[in-house]
Design a protein around this motif. Sequence first.
Motif, mmCIF file in Angstrom:
data_model
loop_
_atom_site.group_PDB
_atom_site.id
_atom_site.type_symbol
_atom_site.label_atom_id
_atom_site.label_comp_id
_atom_site.label_asym_id
_atom_site.label_seq_id
_atom_site.Cartn_x
_atom_site.Cartn_y
_atom_site.Cartn_z
ATOM 1 N N ALA A 41 -8.734 -12.588 10.293
ATOM 2 C CA ALA A 41 -8.925 -11.465 12.003
ATOM 3 C C ALA A 41 -9.025 -11.756 13.152
ATOM 4 C CB ALA A 41 -10.379 -10.516 11.916
ATOM 5 N N SER A 42 -8.802 -12.937 13.380
ATOM 6 C CA SER A 42 -8.342 -13.444 15.016
ATOM 7 C C SER A 42 -6.936 -13.479 14.991
ATOM 8 C CB SER A 42 -8.754 -14.880 14.517
ATOM 9 O OG SER A 42 -10.626 -15.007 15.202
ATOM 10 N N VAL A 43 -5.716 -13.778 14.584
ATOM 11 C CA VAL A 43 -4.885 -13.586 14.331
ATOM 12 C C VAL A 43 -4.342 -11.811 13.865
ATOM 13 C CG1 VAL A 43 -2.831 -14.790 13.977
ATOM 14 C CG2 VAL A 43 -4.854 -15.736 13.588
ATOM 15 N N LEU A 44 -4.279 -10.918 12.965
ATOM 16 C CA LEU A 44 -4.100 -10.066 12.928
ATOM 17 C C LEU A 44 -5.239 -9.248 12.878
ATOM 18 C CD1 LEU A 44 -1.706 -11.164 9.604
ATOM 19 C CD2 LEU A 44 -1.225 -10.237 12.468
ATOM 20 N N PRO A 45 -5.590 -8.133 13.199
ATOM 21 C CA PRO A 45 -6.901 -7.459 14.179
ATOM 22 C C PRO A 45 -6.809 -6.338 12.685
ATOM 23 C CG PRO A 45 -6.152 -8.417 15.999
ATOM 24 C CD PRO A 45 -4.922 -8.844 15.086
ATOM 25 N N GLY A 46 -7.511 -6.111 12.398
ATOM 26 C CA GLY A 46 -7.611 -4.926 10.820
ATOM 27 C C GLY A 46 -7.643 -5.852 9.943
ATOM 28 N N GLU A 47 -6.940 -6.801 10.242
ATOM 29 C CA GLU A 47 -6.651 -7.249 8.867
ATOM 30 C C GLU A 47 -8.598 -8.531 8.544
ATOM 31 O OE1 GLU A 47 -4.935 -7.979 6.701
ATOM 32 O OE2 GLU A 47 -2.687 -7.425 6.778
ATOM 33 N N THR A 48 -8.911 -8.362 7.128
ATOM 34 C CA THR A 48 -10.140 -8.809 6.834
ATOM 35 C C THR A 48 -10.141 -10.035 5.822
ATOM 36 O OG1 THR A 48 -10.901 -7.038 5.546
ATOM 37 C CG2 THR A 48 -11.858 -6.977 7.914
ATOM 38 N N ALA A 63 1.324 -9.398 21.384
ATOM 39 C CA ALA A 63 1.596 -8.434 22.649
ATOM 40 C C ALA A 63 0.511 -7.250 22.631
ATOM 41 C CB ALA A 63 2.746 -7.901 22.097
ATOM 42 N N GLY A 64 -0.887 -7.519 22.038
ATOM 43 C CA GLY A 64 -2.001 -6.783 21.822
ATOM 44 C C GLY A 64 -1.480 -5.010 21.533
ATOM 45 N N CYS A 65 -0.901 -5.626 20.746
ATOM 46 C CA CYS A 65 -0.367 -3.452 20.326
ATOM 47 C C CYS A 65 -1.198 -3.404 18.722
ATOM 48 C CB CYS A 65 1.142 -3.920 19.696
ATOM 49 S SG CYS A 65 2.283 -3.943 20.554
ATOM 50 N N GLY A 66 -2.220 -4.409 18.441
ATOM 51 C CA GLY A 66 -3.029 -3.802 17.368
ATOM 52 C C GLY A 66 -2.865 -3.678 16.130
ATOM 53 N N ARG A 67 -2.358 -2.708 16.010
ATOM 54 C CA ARG A 67 -2.756 -2.491 13.869
ATOM 55 C C ARG A 67 -0.860 -3.133 13.675
ATOM 56 N NH1 ARG A 67 -6.957 0.861 11.332
ATOM 57 N NH2 ARG A 67 -5.419 1.137 10.231
ATOM 58 N N THR A 68 -1.402 -3.639 12.058
ATOM 59 C CA THR A 68 -0.459 -3.366 11.870
ATOM 60 C C THR A 68 0.258 -2.122 10.544
ATOM 61 O OG1 THR A 68 -1.650 -5.702 10.415
ATOM 62 C CG2 THR A 68 0.528 -5.038 9.552
ATOM 63 N N PRO A 69 1.542 -2.059 11.346
ATOM 64 C CA PRO A 69 2.523 -1.280 10.712
ATOM 65 C C PRO A 69 2.934 -1.376 9.221
ATOM 66 C CG PRO A 69 3.903 -2.969 11.611
ATOM 67 C CD PRO A 69 2.209 -3.140 12.287
ATOM 68 N N VAL A 70 2.837 0.051 8.518
ATOM 69 C CA VAL A 70 2.865 0.038 7.532
ATOM 70 C C VAL A 70 4.626 -0.680 7.254
ATOM 71 C CG1 VAL A 70 3.694 1.681 5.257
ATOM 72 C CG2 VAL A 70 1.802 1.436 7.246
ATOM 73 N N PRO A 71 5.474 -1.425 6.884
ATOM 74 C CA PRO A 71 7.079 -1.952 7.057
ATOM 75 C C PRO A 71 7.822 -0.866 6.456
ATOM 76 C CG PRO A 71 5.147 -3.754 5.730
ATOM 77 C CD PRO A 71 4.398 -2.977 5.750
ATOM 78 N N SER A 72 9.020 -0.696 7.328
ATOM 79 C CA SER A 72 9.654 -0.112 7.508
ATOM 80 C C SER A 72 10.317 -0.280 5.771
ATOM 81 C CB SER A 72 10.869 -0.213 8.105
ATOM 82 O OG SER A 72 11.566 -1.481 7.657
ATOM 83 N N GLY A 73 10.243 1.335 5.774
ATOM 84 C CA GLY A 73 10.775 1.592 4.227
ATOM 85 C C GLY A 73 10.531 2.289 2.949
ATOM 86 N N SER A 74 8.942 1.388 3.494
ATOM 87 C CA SER A 74 8.008 1.812 2.182
ATOM 88 C C SER A 74 7.779 3.669 2.128
ATOM 89 C CB SER A 74 6.877 0.932 2.641
ATOM 90 O OG SER A 74 7.247 -0.093 3.355
ATOM 91 N N ALA A 75 7.656 3.517 0.850
ATOM 92 C CA ALA A 75 7.667 5.240 0.097
ATOM 93 C C ALA A 75 6.245 5.724 1.582
ATOM 94 C CB ALA A 75 8.127 5.294 -0.555
ATOM 95 N N LYS A 76 5.813 6.856 1.485
ATOM 96 C CA LYS A 76 4.530 7.033 1.826
ATOM 97 C C LYS A 76 3.632 7.869 0.210
ATOM 98 C CE LYS A 76 5.081 7.202 6.426
ATOM 99 N NZ LYS A 76 4.492 7.524 7.844
ATOM 100 N N SER A 77 3.254 8.008 0.155
ATOM 101 C CA SER A 77 2.594 8.804 -1.892
ATOM 102 C C SER A 77 2.241 10.259 -0.622
ATOM 103 C CB SER A 77 1.598 7.800 -2.110
ATOM 104 O OG SER A 77 1.699 7.374 -2.288
#
Length: 593
Positions: free
Chosen positions: A420-427, A25-39
């Motif tokens: 990278a063609s399917v998930l921009p930001g992934e390499t 849909a053009g939203c770009g970057r992969t979000p951090v999955p919900s529920g993931s704790a942040k350091s």
Amino acid sequence: MRNVSRRWGPGGLARLLPVFALVVAGCGRTPVPSGSAKSEPAAEVALPAVRFVDVTEEAGIDFTHFNGAEGDKLLPETMGAGAAFFDYDGDGDPDLLLVNSAPWPGREVVPEPTLRLYRNDGEGRFEDATREAGLDKAFYGQGVAVGDYDNDGRLDLFITAVGRCYLFRNVGEGRFEDVSEEANAKGPGGWFTSAAFLDIDNDGDLDLFVCNYVDWSAEIDKDQGFELAGLGRAYGPPSAFTGALCVLLRNDGGRFTDISAESGVQVFTPDLKRPLGKSLGVAPVDFDGDGLVDIAVANDTVQNFLFHNKGGGRFEEMALLSGVAFDQSGSPRGGMGCDWGDVAGDGRMALAIGNYASEMTALYVQDEPGGLSFSDLANRYGLGAATQPPLKFGLFFFDYDLDGRLDLLTVNGHLEPDIASVLPGETHAQPAQLFWNSGRVGRDLYLKVDAEAAGPDLFRPVVGRGSAYADLDGDGDLDVVVTSNNGPARLFRNDGGNANHWIRLTLEGDGEKSNRAAIGAKVAARIGERVLHRQLFPAKGYLSSVELPITLGLGEADKVDELTITWPSGGTTRLEDLEADKAYRIDELGGLR
């Protein structure tokens, strides 16, 4: 033909379906999955002044892994291959074995890809000794395990592959012979990945545990029609393949007997109709201190295994009971490499498992020393959000700055070249991650090391797979090799790790009650009020094997006050006042020599 909007290969795309929809849909970057704790931000601390320098070319390593890919996108092409450091010629220097794959049947490549063996001159320079060693063999190789299975004082090689396994006996004078048939070590057939030599019954000879990934064939793979939308053929996910059964081979005087079924290491789905495991990593250790080696197995998209040794060649699978089967939400992860270590320095063993992209590295820590229950403390110990982005394969603990604490290296790389063609930001190629153990047991126990601290070389992106460590140049600190899927292996010299003090221990069992290589021996080193605990198992990480000598970092201490070695036989050797910055050879029968 159907579109595949799920995780490809080991780990697949199943849990990234919502992310995939956002990207389309053009939203770009992969979000951090919900529920993931942040350091939380760690307090400022000075990272060690140690740099890893790429010395591949000057060291004489010219190996490039070959995966046979020609467009069919067969799943084994994504897996890469292992590496092993071991002293095959007995000159005291770690040599290097690199596993290769091969063309698929009906196809030909000139020159033919083979295993590669590099002989170390003692100063970190290598010469190709493959042909003279008799290891110029071509097959679709995967992993490597090292051990002296016949107790003749020479280290042998066990190589896993797609379809079967190979046992190469070290016959001396720098040569190996394929004894797979006569030793009954080919395995029952399967896609074999990581393996480990270990003595399951303490009878003085080394048995073999072998991971088996999935029930795979080229025909099954091609028939499923995996696709990337608009891009054609894709690598399939492991969920599309039936699982496989791990293999346990008991050493009966130099010939192996398959005891997989009666030993308890074959795990089936709850309905008992299909194998449950999809195994990629194995790490043996005696985590409960009863003198019997236990086995952890990292599985891909299904629960992990923890085989508790009950004695008499019998194991109980207790991953669910112990808390290492799933993530904290009760879901399986895409497990690849794994390793054990006393990361907090308090006697509690911790099991680290490298997982798929978007999944943090697992760090299952014993609730109490010797206990049977574990808690995943990755987030609390600084291995949470920082470890989520890459797809983690090779993984091991090692003390790269010799301060006496176990640091962590993960080697990373995606499976799908077109990701990278399917998930921009992934390499596809990804940088390694290095975590320094600060010694502060809490959220910032592990601190991520960047290129400014350790130099840029280690962090240049590769399609990382296998990895191993050894002291290549005799200076006391640990150097690293990294393999790349369908790419060149890279050798990194540790510069500055020996600013702290150290000792190195080469152990030799009696060859009767303990295996000659002393695999399974435990070491406890008292340095003032600190006690360092290690157990000798070279099988670590993903498809790979580290050197057998044990390196102990002493920090600023100039000696080890007391060293206790508990041999696989149960016997002990105690030594006092070992001077720092020296290498020691210790014989179970003769002591220090």
